[in-house]
Scaffold this motif. Sequence first.
Motif, PDB file in Angstrom:
ATOM      1  N   CYS A   8      47.821  18.694  62.502  1.00 59.14           N
ATOM      2  CA  CYS A   8      48.616  19.776  63.110  1.00 59.14           C
ATOM      3  C   CYS A   8      49.914  19.368  62.063  1.00 59.14           C
ATOM      4  O   CYS A   8      50.593  18.268  62.162  1.00 59.14           O
ATOM      5  CB  CYS A   8      49.101  19.843  64.408  1.00 59.14           C
ATOM      6  SG  CYS A   8      50.456  21.292  64.768  1.00 59.14           S
ATOM      7  N   CYS A  11      52.666  19.237  65.324  1.00 61.35           N
ATOM      8  CA  CYS A  11      52.657  17.950  66.613  1.00 61.35           C
ATOM      9  C   CYS A  11      51.831  16.876  66.032  1.00 61.35           C
ATOM     10  O   CYS A  11      51.939  15.862  66.847  1.00 61.35           O
ATOM     11  CB  CYS A  11      52.024  18.751  67.691  1.00 61.35           C
ATOM     12  SG  CYS A  11      50.139  18.920  67.613  1.00 61.35           S
ATOM     13  N   CYS A  24      46.916  25.079  65.172  1.00 64.27           N
ATOM     14  CA  CYS A  24      46.599  24.092  66.017  1.00 64.27           C
ATOM     15  C   CYS A  24      46.545  24.527  67.557  1.00 64.27           C
ATOM     16  O   CYS A  24      47.514  25.005  68.191  1.00 64.27           O
ATOM     17  CB  CYS A  24      47.745  23.096  66.033  1.00 64.27           C
ATOM     18  SG  CYS A  24      47.816  21.852  67.281  1.00 64.27           S
ATOM     19  N   CYS A  27      49.332  23.129  70.103  1.00 66.87           N
ATOM     20  CA  CYS A  27      50.622  23.950  69.858  1.00 66.87           C
ATOM     21  C   CYS A  27      50.508  25.525  70.237  1.00 66.87           C
ATOM     22  O   CYS A  27      51.603  25.972  70.999  1.00 66.87           O
ATOM     23  CB  CYS A  27      51.115  23.966  68.384  1.00 66.87           C
ATOM     24  SG  CYS A  27      51.696  22.425  67.991  1.00 66.87           S
TER      25      CYS A  27
HETATM   26 ZN   LIG Z   1      50.091  21.175  66.924  1.00 68.65          ZN
END
Ligand SMILES: [Zn+2]
Length: 419
Positions: A8, A11, A24, A27
């Motif tokens: 990702c 994150c 993601c 997220c």
């Molecule tokens: Zn993420």
Amino acid sequence: MSVLGLTCTRCGAQYSLEPMFFGCPACAAKSESGAAALTVAYDYQAIASDLNVEDWGRAGHGIWRFDALLPLRDKAAQISLGEGNTALMRPRAVCEATGLSNLYIKNETTNPTWAFKDRFHASSVSMARSLGYSRVTASTTGNHGASAAAYCAAAEMDSCIILCHPESSMLQRDMIALYGGHAFVLEDRFQYLDTLIREHGYYPSTTMTPMPTGTPFGIEGYKTIAFEIFVQLGGRVPDRMFCPIAAGDALYGPWKGFSELRALNLVDRHPVMHGVQPEGCNPYVQSFRQGRGDVIVHPDPSSIALSIRDDTGGPLALGAIYDSGGDATDVTEDEIIEAVRLLARSGYLVEPSSAASVAGAIKAARAGRLTSNDTVVCLVTGSGAKWPEVMAELADRDAPVEPSWDEIKARTGLVGDTS
Ligand SMILES: [Zn+2]
């Protein structure tokens, strides 16, 4: 294994290399921030230990001479129409207008469908085949869809549905049909794209930003632009690179490539990245000026440069601009048209969106921000030949006349005896 999987971009969560077309999940679960784009992660140490850069200099099989840095592991699934290997050239009239002797264009107009998009789909459609897909869809203003359809033809896909911007050129829609795809002109392409992916098993050979819907595998193909420039400059990177930006992939892709050259210890520096947009559609420029991390939505985009007339874009290109110490800059319609004409007078017929990068470099040179010591590369993304209506607007055609030597002499300055 040199390909670690997907990671990702926000994150850092890691996933295996699977079809993930909606960003993601971690997220997405945090409702306040929304989904984030995934990117392919590699083990650069493992790649560096095996890499023979000498092989990169040899003409070969499209983007696949860089296969160590592409996500596809199944060599049997590789598709190529001979994309890449494009020339790095000094456009004479632009060099003269700017006084820059080291200004180059990376001339992507010589790709199989006359646009840099062929690098995207060579990587992306090959991954689709490797993952077992037989149906492909994409969203386009023209170049992207025509290229997708060509690579679907090469991959013998069962179905290729291209969702076209209402102003996409008729020639590009005809190209899609000739390649065996179906072109549909739609205002709300996202909704159809979403349904084709989720309910009908279509592989999205596309990126839709800022929503991270689409494939993470296509942008990998754009990295090969950076690898080729590195080879063409004799094992170094340019000081500055100017890229036209719409969704931002044309800047982020090469940037990821340059970053990988550093990760592989092949170079110890990177180019300063300049993103260029039309004044009438400049969401990155406004966001950059405000120091934002996300890209605003432009309420009323307008420009002759349709291919880069997106009302917003993704954060990756903006991040690349910040990380490289570059900027996002805008150019007027007149500046874009001047660049089209200077490139044509240099022998290169490009579409206005492609000329935007050169217009940005000319503007920077005139403002005294570039010197003749700078090695500057402008990414020229696509040919003018696919936009005949636009070319007709820009060409100062000689009005039709009854041919006579007097008339030809009057228009061209020809002198001497012609009887
Ligand atoms: Zn993420």
